[in-house]
Write a protein that holds these residues in place. Structure first.
Motif, mmCIF file in Angstrom:
data_model
loop_
_atom_site.group_PDB
_atom_site.id
_atom_site.type_symbol
_atom_site.label_atom_id
_atom_site.label_comp_id
_atom_site.label_asym_id
_atom_site.label_seq_id
_atom_site.Cartn_x
_atom_site.Cartn_y
_atom_site.Cartn_z
ATOM 1 N N UNK A 27 0.828 -1.211 0.000
ATOM 2 C CA UNK A 27 0.000 0.000 0.000
ATOM 3 C C UNK A 27 0.860 1.257 0.000
ATOM 4 N N UNK A 28 1.923 1.248 0.802
ATOM 5 C CA UNK A 28 2.825 2.405 0.840
ATOM 6 C C UNK A 28 3.455 2.653 -0.524
ATOM 7 N N UNK A 29 3.871 1.573 -1.177
ATOM 8 C CA UNK A 29 4.482 1.710 -2.501
ATOM 9 C C UNK A 29 3.442 2.202 -3.503
ATOM 10 N N UNK A 30 2.210 1.697 -3.386
ATOM 11 C CA UNK A 30 1.140 2.162 -4.275
ATOM 12 C C UNK A 30 0.889 3.653 -4.081
ATOM 13 N N UNK A 31 0.977 4.122 -2.833
ATOM 14 C CA UNK A 31 0.825 5.555 -2.580
ATOM 15 C C UNK A 31 1.951 6.349 -3.226
ATOM 16 N N UNK A 32 3.169 5.828 -3.135
ATOM 17 C CA UNK A 32 4.301 6.484 -3.794
ATOM 18 C C UNK A 32 4.117 6.495 -5.304
ATOM 19 N N UNK A 33 3.584 5.411 -5.828
ATOM 20 C CA UNK A 33 3.331 5.322 -7.268
ATOM 21 C C UNK A 33 2.331 6.386 -7.709
ATOM 22 N N UNK A 34 1.248 6.548 -6.949
ATOM 23 C CA UNK A 34 0.260 7.572 -7.277
ATOM 24 C C UNK A 34 0.848 8.966 -7.196
ATOM 25 N N UNK A 35 1.670 9.206 -6.170
ATOM 26 C CA UNK A 35 2.295 10.516 -6.035
ATOM 27 C C UNK A 35 3.282 10.777 -7.164
ATOM 28 N N UNK A 36 4.025 9.741 -7.556
ATOM 29 C CA UNK A 36 4.983 9.906 -8.648
ATOM 30 C C UNK A 36 4.257 10.173 -9.967
ATOM 31 N N UNK A 37 3.101 9.538 -10.157
ATOM 32 C CA UNK A 37 2.310 9.840 -11.354
ATOM 33 C C UNK A 37 1.824 11.283 -11.321
ATOM 34 N N UNK A 38 1.432 11.755 -10.135
ATOM 35 C CA UNK A 38 1.043 13.157 -10.005
ATOM 36 C C UNK A 38 2.192 14.078 -10.325
ATOM 37 N N UNK A 39 3.366 13.695 -9.883
ATOM 38 C CA UNK A 39 4.583 14.463 -10.146
ATOM 39 C C UNK A 39 4.824 14.597 -11.653
ATOM 40 N N UNK A 40 4.711 13.481 -12.359
ATOM 41 C CA UNK A 40 4.917 13.520 -13.813
ATOM 42 C C UNK A 40 3.776 14.259 -14.507
ATOM 43 N N UNK A 41 2.542 13.950 -14.115
ATOM 44 C CA UNK A 41 1.392 14.552 -14.781
ATOM 45 C C UNK A 41 1.345 16.056 -14.628
ATOM 46 N N UNK A 42 1.626 16.548 -13.406
ATOM 47 C CA UNK A 42 1.622 17.986 -13.189
ATOM 48 C C UNK A 42 2.684 18.681 -14.005
ATOM 49 N N UNK A 43 3.871 18.088 -14.055
ATOM 50 C CA UNK A 43 4.951 18.643 -14.868
ATOM 51 C C UNK A 43 4.587 18.616 -16.342
ATOM 52 N N UNK A 44 4.040 17.487 -16.785
ATOM 53 C CA UNK A 44 3.717 17.328 -18.206
ATOM 54 C C UNK A 44 2.681 18.348 -18.661
ATOM 55 N N UNK A 45 1.704 18.635 -17.797
ATOM 56 C CA UNK A 45 0.669 19.603 -18.151
ATOM 57 C C UNK A 45 1.276 20.967 -18.451
ATOM 58 N N UNK A 46 2.238 21.371 -17.627
ATOM 59 C CA UNK A 46 2.889 22.660 -17.847
ATOM 60 C C UNK A 46 3.700 22.641 -19.137
ATOM 61 N N UNK A 47 4.431 21.544 -19.359
ATOM 62 C CA UNK A 47 5.253 21.466 -20.565
ATOM 63 C C UNK A 47 4.397 21.570 -21.823
ATOM 64 N N UNK A 48 3.261 20.879 -21.833
ATOM 65 C CA UNK A 48 2.361 20.926 -22.988
ATOM 66 C C UNK A 48 1.861 22.359 -23.213
ATOM 67 N N UNK A 49 1.430 22.989 -22.131
ATOM 68 C CA UNK A 49 0.881 24.342 -22.279
ATOM 69 C C UNK A 49 1.957 25.333 -22.732
ATOM 70 N N UNK A 50 3.100 25.213 -22.122
ATOM 71 C CA UNK A 50 4.174 26.155 -22.455
ATOM 72 C C UNK A 50 4.563 26.017 -23.926
ATOM 73 N N UNK A 51 4.594 24.780 -24.411
ATOM 74 C CA UNK A 51 4.985 24.556 -25.800
ATOM 75 C C UNK A 51 4.055 25.269 -26.764
ATOM 76 N N UNK A 52 2.786 25.404 -26.390
ATOM 77 C CA UNK A 52 1.805 26.024 -27.280
ATOM 78 C C UNK A 52 1.772 27.554 -27.173
ATOM 79 N N UNK A 53 2.161 28.083 -26.039
ATOM 80 C CA UNK A 53 1.982 29.532 -25.858
ATOM 81 C C UNK A 53 3.293 30.273 -25.629
#
Length: 409
Positions: free
Chosen positions: A285-311
């Motif tokens: 369960x602890x590792x699954x929580x880390x996995x979810x947080x790491x996905x959030x880490x990537x997803x949040x970063x990726x959202x900014x990269x996508x937006x920045x690339x367009x504007x």
């Protein structure tokens, strides 16, 4: 063949060979089930090699739960540091704070796994040594019985005396041997709680991991992103996150491996296994929580990269309004809890759907993708299509509607 697995108990069984022969000669069995000596010793018998199997899944080798986690932490740290040099502004500061907490949580899980592996290893302070000490005591109890002069005399009379009273007394002496052995083994079984369970029990709780999404987003600040550095760093995070997913699977394998070994048939011994299973489930369960947080880490970063690339070619102030710290907090939260809707904190629709590609990547990780190369075509919500970049008029319209973004929903 006795079926006994512990080497100390095998020696105890051998030491009582004469007693066993006498009992067999008298047709004294364990409630019709066979050799009473083997049955009693089995109360504390255990497979001393099997805990190593569980420890291997938990922390021995690069494919173990701990090995996968450590590799992921090292890679995520490396790419986070690369992003820190390539990305400036309020959103970057929020991302760096969030990712630092995620990595801190992951390291804490690894520390717990290290401690668990140590407990399941051999040597002082381990379950292996604790159980060997108990079975050694049982062996000693059996040896004391075998060396008892009265027991030796009783065995001799069973086979060689023609006196009925002597043989009857000898039979009673051997029945007493069974009771003595029971008391000796039971005493060691009772010590399983205080000697073995106590080593496992501290791990049978879920860790209280830090909430990585803390602190305010802060006011807009000058946004700068070197996409030539940021994009490769971001993509290199995916295989590391896939490694955390594999670590969770490794813990599941460790959990199932517990079914293949025993700490004995007593309730005390079974409680050790039950508690160890709980510990493995909590680490999963602890590792699954880390996995979810790491996905959030990537997803949040990726959202900014996508937006920045367009504007990136438009007015810097407008970029800062869109790529605010609050926007980054929202995206980190969205992808961490897998509730990305493409909407801003104020509930309005974004200027384009920057979530589709990232969601497909994260869904593919959930399905077992290793994070390398192209996203498998059968993963995610369907075919991923890059959205058309917004027109300058659409960007201006969005800024006019929103200005600086507000707090979390």
């Amino acid at each position: 063949m006795t079926g006994l697995l512990d080497s100390n108990l095998q020696r105890a069984y051998d030491d009582l060979a004469d007693v066993r022969r006498a009992l067999a000669f008298l047709h004294i069995a364990d409630s019709g089930r066979g050799d009473p000596i083997a049955t009693i010793l089995a109360w504390i018998d255990w497979d001393e090699s099997k805990p190593w199997d569980s420890a291997n899944h938990v922390g021995r080798g690069p494919s173990s739960g701990m090995g996968e986690m450590q590799t992921a932490i090292d890679e995520l740290t490396k790419q986070r540091n690369a992003l820190a040099t390539a990305w400036k502004g309020a959103a970057a500061e929020v991302f760096l704070d969030f990712s630092a907490s995620v990595l801190e949580n992951c390291r804490r899980v690894v520390e717990e796994l290290q401690a668990m592996v140590k407990v399941m290893a051999s040597g002082e302070g381990t379950t292996h040594q604790a159980m060997k000490d108990l079975t050694k005591n049982a062996w000693k109890a059996a040896g004391d019985i075998a060396d008892d002069s009265k027991v030796k005399e009783a065995v001799e009379r069973i086979f060689h005396s023609n006196d009925q009273q002597e043989r009857s007394d000898a039979r009673l002496e051997l029945l007493g041997v069974i009771e003595r052995l029971k008391r000796g083994v039971t005493a060691e079984v009772d010590r399983i709680d205080e000697n073995v369970l106590v080593l496992v029990k501290p791990f049978a709780y879920e860790l209280s991991l830090k909430n990585p999404l803390t602190g305010a987003g802060g006011p807009p600040s000058k946004t700068e992103i070197d996409l030539n550095i940021a994009r490769p760093a971001g993509q290199a995070m995916l295989p590391a996150i896939a490694g955390i997913k594999r670590a969770a699977r490794s813990m599941e394998e460790a959990w199932h491996a517990v079914d293949q070994y025993s700490f004995g048939t007593s309730a005390n011994a079974q409680q050790v296994l039950h508690t160890w299973r709980q510990a493995l489930a909590h680490r999963r369960t602890d590792i699954a929580n880390c996995y979810g947080q790491a996905k959030g880490m990537y997803g949040g970063m990726s959202a900014v990269m996508h937006r920045y690339a367009y504007i990136e070619n438009n007015n810097q102030e407008r970029i800062d309004n869109i790529l605010s710290g609050d926007m980054q907090r929202q995206r980190l939260d969205d992808y961490w809890h897998k509730n990305a809707s493409g909407k801003g904190p104020d509930g309005t629709a974004p200027i384009y759907n920057e979530t589709a590609e990232t969601e497909a990547e994260l869904d593919a990780l959930d399905e077992g993708w290793n994070g390398k190369g192209d996203v498998p075509s059968d993963s995610g919500p369907g075919e991923v299509k890059n959205p058309e970049p917004p027109t300058p008029a659409e960007i201006a319209d969005e800024i006019g509607q929103r200005g600086v973004r507000g707090g979390l929903r």
